[in-house]
Design a protein around this motif. Structure first.
Motif, PDB file in Angstrom:
ATOM      1  N   GLU A   1       0.830  -1.199   0.000  1.00  0.00           N
ATOM      2  CA  GLU A   1       0.000   0.000   0.000  1.00  0.00           C
ATOM      3  C   GLU A   1       0.863   1.247   0.000  1.00  0.00           C
ATOM      4  O   GLU A   1       0.564   2.225  -0.682  1.00  0.00           O
ATOM      5  N   SER A   2       1.953   1.222   0.753  1.00  0.00           N
ATOM      6  CA  SER A   2       2.858   2.355   0.766  1.00  0.00           C
ATOM      7  C   SER A   2       3.446   2.588  -0.606  1.00  0.00           C
ATOM      8  O   SER A   2       3.553   3.720  -1.075  1.00  0.00           O
ATOM      9  N   ASP A   3       3.804   1.501  -1.276  1.00  0.00           N
ATOM     10  CA  ASP A   3       4.391   1.594  -2.618  1.00  0.00           C
ATOM     11  C   ASP A   3       3.395   2.167  -3.606  1.00  0.00           C
ATOM     12  O   ASP A   3       3.711   3.018  -4.425  1.00  0.00           O
ATOM     13  N   ASP A   4       2.132   1.707  -3.514  1.00  0.00           N
ATOM     14  CA  ASP A   4       1.108   2.192  -4.433  1.00  0.00           C
ATOM     15  C   ASP A   4       0.816   3.667  -4.212  1.00  0.00           C
ATOM     16  O   ASP A   4       0.605   4.425  -5.155  1.00  0.00           O
ATOM     17  N   ASP A   5       0.805   4.085  -2.918  1.00  0.00           N
ATOM     18  CA  ASP A   5       0.557   5.491  -2.623  1.00  0.00           C
ATOM     19  C   ASP A   5       1.642   6.367  -3.216  1.00  0.00           C
ATOM     20  O   ASP A   5       1.377   7.440  -3.749  1.00  0.00           O
ATOM     21  N   THR A   6       2.888   5.885  -3.110  1.00  0.00           N
ATOM     22  CA  THR A   6       4.005   6.648  -3.664  1.00  0.00           C
ATOM     23  C   THR A   6       3.858   6.802  -5.157  1.00  0.00           C
ATOM     24  O   THR A   6       4.079   7.864  -5.726  1.00  0.00           O
ATOM     25  N   GLU A   7       3.451   5.714  -5.834  1.00  0.00           N
ATOM     26  CA  GLU A   7       3.290   5.788  -7.277  1.00  0.00           C
ATOM     27  C   GLU A   7       2.206   6.792  -7.656  1.00  0.00           C
ATOM     28  O   GLU A   7       2.346   7.541  -8.617  1.00  0.00           O
ATOM     29  N   ASN A   8       1.109   6.814  -6.873  1.00  0.00           N
ATOM     30  CA  ASN A   8       0.024   7.737  -7.189  1.00  0.00           C
ATOM     31  C   ASN A   8       0.453   9.184  -6.964  1.00  0.00           C
ATOM     32  O   ASN A   8       0.085  10.081  -7.711  1.00  0.00           O
ATOM     33  N   GLU A   9       1.244   9.407  -5.883  1.00  0.00           N
ATOM     34  CA  GLU A   9       1.606  10.767  -5.536  1.00  0.00           C
ATOM     35  C   GLU A   9       2.650  11.351  -6.484  1.00  0.00           C
ATOM     36  O   GLU A   9       2.663  12.551  -6.734  1.00  0.00           O
ATOM     37  N   THR A  10       3.546  10.496  -7.008  1.00  0.00           N
ATOM     38  CA  THR A  10       4.594  11.031  -7.865  1.00  0.00           C
ATOM     39  C   THR A  10       4.013  11.711  -9.094  1.00  0.00           C
ATOM     40  O   THR A  10       4.578  12.679  -9.606  1.00  0.00           O
ATOM     41  N   GLY A  11       2.877  11.221  -9.590  1.00  0.00           N
ATOM     42  CA  GLY A  11       2.258  11.851 -10.748  1.00  0.00           C
ATOM     43  C   GLY A  11       1.811  13.269 -10.456  1.00  0.00           C
ATOM     44  O   GLY A  11       1.811  14.133 -11.334  1.00  0.00           O
ATOM     45  N   LEU A  12       1.455  13.540  -9.179  1.00  0.00           N
ATOM     46  CA  LEU A  12       0.979  14.873  -8.821  1.00  0.00           C
ATOM     47  C   LEU A  12       2.100  15.911  -8.862  1.00  0.00           C
ATOM     48  O   LEU A  12       1.840  17.103  -8.999  1.00  0.00           O
ATOM     49  N   PHE A  13       3.340  15.471  -8.757  1.00  0.00           N
ATOM     50  CA  PHE A  13       4.436  16.427  -8.837  1.00  0.00           C
ATOM     51  C   PHE A  13       4.534  17.046 -10.229  1.00  0.00           C
ATOM     52  O   PHE A  13       5.164  18.085 -10.414  1.00  0.00           O
ATOM     53  N   LYS A  14       3.943  16.406 -11.219  1.00  0.00           N
ATOM     54  CA  LYS A  14       4.032  16.889 -12.597  1.00  0.00           C
ATOM     55  C   LYS A  14       2.888  17.830 -12.962  1.00  0.00           C
ATOM     56  O   LYS A  14       2.891  18.430 -14.027  1.00  0.00           O
ATOM     57  N   GLU A  15       1.893  17.955 -12.070  1.00  0.00           N
ATOM     58  CA  GLU A  15       0.715  18.750 -12.376  1.00  0.00           C
ATOM     59  C   GLU A  15       0.854  20.157 -11.800  1.00  0.00           C
ATOM     60  O   GLU A  15       1.279  20.341 -10.658  1.00  0.00           O
ATOM     61  N   ARG A  16       0.468  21.162 -12.582  1.00  0.00           N
ATOM     62  CA  ARG A  16       0.544  22.551 -12.148  1.00  0.00           C
ATOM     63  C   ARG A  16      -0.770  22.998 -11.531  1.00  0.00           C
ATOM     64  O   ARG A  16      -1.861  22.589 -11.948  1.00  0.00           O
ATOM     65  N   THR A  17      -0.660  23.896 -10.556  1.00  0.00           N
ATOM     66  CA  THR A  17      -1.837  24.375  -9.825  1.00  0.00           C
ATOM     67  C   THR A  17      -2.859  25.031 -10.746  1.00  0.00           C
ATOM     68  O   THR A  17      -4.073  24.874 -10.569  1.00  0.00           O
ATOM     69  N   LYS A  18      -2.379  25.762 -11.760  1.00  0.00           N
ATOM     70  CA  LYS A  18      -3.287  26.534 -12.601  1.00  0.00           C
ATOM     71  C   LYS A  18      -4.286  25.657 -13.344  1.00  0.00           C
ATOM     72  O   LYS A  18      -5.361  26.132 -13.741  1.00  0.00           O
ATOM     73  N   HIS A  19      -3.957  24.376 -13.538  1.00  0.00           N
ATOM     74  CA  HIS A  19      -4.866  23.480 -14.257  1.00  0.00           C
ATOM     75  C   HIS A  19      -6.032  23.013 -13.375  1.00  0.00           C
ATOM     76  O   HIS A  19      -6.974  22.407 -13.871  1.00  0.00           O
ATOM     77  N   TYR A  20      -5.947  23.277 -12.064  1.00  0.00           N
ATOM     78  CA  TYR A  20      -6.984  22.797 -11.155  1.00  0.00           C
ATOM     79  C   TYR A  20      -7.752  23.914 -10.460  1.00  0.00           C
ATOM     80  O   TYR A  20      -8.789  23.671  -9.844  1.00  0.00           O
ATOM     81  N   MET A  21      -7.252  25.155 -10.530  1.00  0.00           N
ATOM     82  CA  MET A  21      -7.876  26.235  -9.765  1.00  0.00           C
ATOM     83  C   MET A  21      -9.254  26.604 -10.321  1.00  0.00           C
ATOM     84  O   MET A  21      -9.549  26.405 -11.490  1.00  0.00           O
ATOM     85  N   GLU A  22     -10.077  27.145  -9.426  1.00  0.00           N
ATOM     86  CA  GLU A  22     -11.418  27.593  -9.776  1.00  0.00           C
ATOM     87  C   GLU A  22     -11.505  29.115  -9.611  1.00  0.00           C
ATOM     88  O   GLU A  22     -10.649  29.744  -8.983  1.00  0.00           O
ATOM     89  N   LYS A  23     -12.563  29.706 -10.145  1.00  0.00           N
ATOM     90  CA  LYS A  23     -12.768  31.147 -10.051  1.00  0.00           C
ATOM     91  C   LYS A  23     -13.056  31.530  -8.597  1.00  0.00           C
ATOM     92  O   LYS A  23     -13.892  30.915  -7.938  1.00  0.00           O
ATOM     93  N   PRO A  24     -12.374  32.567  -8.080  1.00  0.00           N
ATOM     94  CA  PRO A  24     -12.601  32.957  -6.677  1.00  0.00           C
ATOM     95  C   PRO A  24     -13.872  33.783  -6.499  1.00  0.00           C
ATOM     96  O   PRO A  24     -14.355  34.410  -7.446  1.00  0.00           O
ATOM     97  N   THR A  25     -14.406  33.764  -5.296  1.00  0.00           N
ATOM     98  CA  THR A  25     -15.537  34.631  -4.942  1.00  0.00           C
ATOM     99  C   THR A  25     -15.013  35.688  -3.968  1.00  0.00           C
ATOM    100  O   THR A  25     -14.471  35.354  -2.912  1.00  0.00           O
ATOM    101  N   PHE A  26     -15.168  36.963  -4.345  1.00  0.00           N
ATOM    102  CA  PHE A  26     -14.617  38.067  -3.552  1.00  0.00           C
ATOM    103  C   PHE A  26     -15.700  38.706  -2.685  1.00  0.00           C
ATOM    104  O   PHE A  26     -16.890  38.683  -3.028  1.00  0.00           O
TER     105      PHE A  26
END
Length: 634
Positions: free
Chosen positions: A145-170
């Motif tokens: 399980e630890s190994d699988d979690d590591t594999e899943n998390e490493t992919g997130l290092f390649k993703e940029r924040t701007k691709h996931y952000m939503e419009k803010p409410t001010f």
């Protein structure tokens, strides 16, 4: 062979049994012979008798989803095999494979259980043995399980924040807490960005602060009094992992995403389930939980409209076509894996049992390179652990002949047509023991002709998709070492790729066939780049399959100039994009899938882009031809 009780009466744990109990337990027992690599028990078995290891050594292994197998423990003469499945209602979570020729004494499970019921001391001793085994298995599950979690998390290092952000409410700092509560409810968000100009960050207010104000009787206090002016924030160019880690422990909050000193967006937990991604996540979840071919058929790329719309959205987001092709291939991999698992279960249900030996199912060609489009067929094979010396040889061959035919049939039903050239695991040529595969490679290199070279080109890009991946990795190393030094093979591959000329005339006009000026985007263009890069990779001993990855390694090792590699990648992207858009139109219009495009339908910009891509392909082809004519290798 009759069981000699005198050998067992002093053997742990049977020394606790009376003479009568020994006779009852072993009267129907039999000696079983297993060869190297055969399974004594397999994780897919629903039930198993108990085996006492009489000679040889066996390995208890856990099968992982990434194709790796991890050894939990060895079994030696005198050890009991099968206690876990005997005493639990669960399926096996591991298999036991012979590391050398093995003899076991098979003991009837129901008689074993009866003796345990009637002899408390014997029962306690067996349960103690099971406890030790369970601890080993538990430790391995934690590691897995630890190994699988590591594999899943490493992919997130390649993703940029701007691709996931939503419009803010001010909300302005001078607004009241009551105003904030109303806005939170209306916008259905966890928090508001406090800003008087809807740009710069002044603070943040969430439900927590609003509730606190109401409890203090200050619902009409200004927002600035309760807002938090210091908060965890991220840049839009940062990787997503840190933000996701923060939200994992603070689920009821938001994170401001900054562009320099201004708020560009927010992140919250639901940000990671955007509409496009949720389609893909939902479809892949359905694949992994599918139990029937009908479910998988509906989920296949050529049949599933949601998946096709998802690919269309990636094109609109200007994602590189070779990355989209990799995603399509990964999706197809999931279908392959699930089909093979369903067939394994079917074989058990039909009475043929679990796989008797280790195997690895291979995919080749564009699937092996992770460059699949919607228009694709089957190119696959299977490596079997060596079983030549097994007394069950005929049974093993019969099992895998039936097994692979069912897999190929199911793939065809799911929109992966049979290979017209017969490159499929059900064919004897593509279903071999590991040693036979190596022998075949040697024979290929000695006797390759024009027909065989095309099969070998497809085979060269093989990779594992299910089973024991180490079988594929060992074969890949063997093949890479052989082809790197085979000058004759390089010459044949160059000659074969020159069969399809890049359709560019001397003055730069693109040649098409017939009145519609048809062009085969795959054979006449894409494959010239793929083939040239493959030949370079063979020469320099590069094992990876994907064309873009090969270009990257060739550049790092100074075999390709960075500019030439970028030109090849851009050309590959343009040609693949044309094929993707063509296939999507064909699916929308319910026309047969193909790679033929009419040049008459191209506008000026599309024609210029195609011409530039074809020029790169032609240049690579000319380099190959020059090398071939000079009778040398690049």
């Amino acid at each position: 062979m009759k069981v000699d009780l005198s050998l067992l009466e002093h053997q742990y744990p049977f020394e606790l049994l009376s003479e009568q109990e020994l006779r009852e337990l072993f009267e129907d027992s039999s000696y079983e012979e297993f060869s190297t690599n055969e399974f004594i028990i397999h994780e897919d078995q629903q039930q198993s008798d108990v085996h006492m290891l009489m000679s040889g050594i066996a390995d208890s292994i856990m099968h992982r989803s990434n194709g790796k197998q991890h050894s939990i423990r060895y079994f030696y003469p005198g050890d009991l095999i099968g206690l876990m499945v005997l005493l639990t209602s669960e399926k096996m979570r591991f298999s036991v494979r012979c590391l050398e020729p093995v003899q076991t004494l098979k003991i009837n499970r129901s008689k074993f259980m009866k003796i345990m019921d009637n002899n408390p001391k014997f029962s306690q001793l067996v349960l103690d043995m099971l406890s030790d085994l369970t601890k080993s298995l538990y430790d391995e599950v934690k590691y897995k399980e630890s190994d699988d979690d590591t594999e899943n998390e490493t992919g997130l290092f390649k993703e940029r924040t701007k691709h996931y952000m939503e419009k803010p409410t001010f909300i302005r700092s001078s607004k009241t807490i009551a105003d904030a509560a109303e806005l939170l409810k209306k916008e259905e968000v966890e928090g508001l960005i406090v800003s008087d100009n809807n740009k710069n960050f002044e603070g943040m207010i969430s439900y927590h602060e609003v509730v606190e104000a109401f409890m203090n009787g200050e619902s009409y206090a200004v927002v600035s009094k309760y807002m938090k002016d210091e908060n965890f924030s991220v840049s839009e160019q940062e990787f997503i992992f840190d933000a996701l880690s923060y939200l994992k422990h603070h689920p009821a909050t938001i994170i401001p995403v900054m562009h320099k000193d201004q708020v560009a967006g927010i992140l919250r937990q639901s940000s990671f389930i955007q509409i496009d991604q949720s389609i893909y996540f939902d479809l892949t979840y359905r694949i992994s939980n599918a139990k029937t071919i009908e479910e998988l058929k509906a989920l296949s790329p050529v049949n599933n409209k949601r998946f096709q719309r998802f690919i269309r959205s990636l094109i609109e987001d200007q994602m590189f076509a070779y990355h989209i092709a990799e995603l399509i291939t990964n999706y197809n991999d999931r279908i392959h894996k699930q089909i093979i698992q369903i067939v394994e279960d079917e074989m058990v249900d039909l009475g043929y049992g679990a796989p008797p030996i280790n195997y690895c199912f291979l995919i080749m060609g564009s699937a092996g390179r992770k460059e699949q489009m919607f228009s694709t067929d089957q190119d696959n094979g299977i490596i079997l652990a060596d079983y030549e010396a097994s007394i069950h040889k005929d049974k093993i061959e019969s099992y895998f002949a039936r097994f692979t035919k069912r897999i190929n049939d199911m793939l065809d039903e799911c929109g992966f047509p049979y290979c017209t050239g017969g490159i499929m695991a059900k064919e004897r040529k593509w279903r071999k023991q590991e040693s036979a595969w190596k022998d075949s490679v040697d024979e290929w290199l000695k006797k390759l002709d024009a027909e065989e070279i095309r099969d070998f080109t497809i085979f060269m890009d093989f990779r594992p998709v299910f089973g024991d991946y180490s079988l594929a990795y060992d074969l890949k190393k063997y093949v890479t070492g052989k082809v790197q030094n085979s000058l004759g093979l390089h010459q044949l591959l160059m000659k074969d790729t020159l069969r399809f000329r890049v359709p560019m005339q001397p003055l730069g006009r693109i040649s098409g066939t017939g009145k519609k000026r048809l062009l085969d985007l795959k054979k006449a263009a894409t494959m010239q780049i793929v083939n040239a890069v493959r030949i370079y990779s063979m020469k320099y001993g590069i094992e990876t399959n994907n064309t873009v990855d090969r270009l990257k390694l060739l550049t790092e090792e100074n075999h390709f100039h960075p500019r030439d590699a970028e030109n090849a990648k851009l050309s590959l992207h343009r040609l693949m994009m044309l094929r993707l858009e063509l296939n999507l139109r064909q699916l929308e219009e319910q026309r047969p899938l193909s790679n033929l495009v009419s040049l008459n339908n191209f506008n000026k910009q599309e024609r210029r882009s195609l011409k530039e891509a074809l020029n790169v392909a032609k240049r690579l082809q000319q380099v190959l031809e020059l090398s071939y004519n000079r009778n040398r290798v690049m």
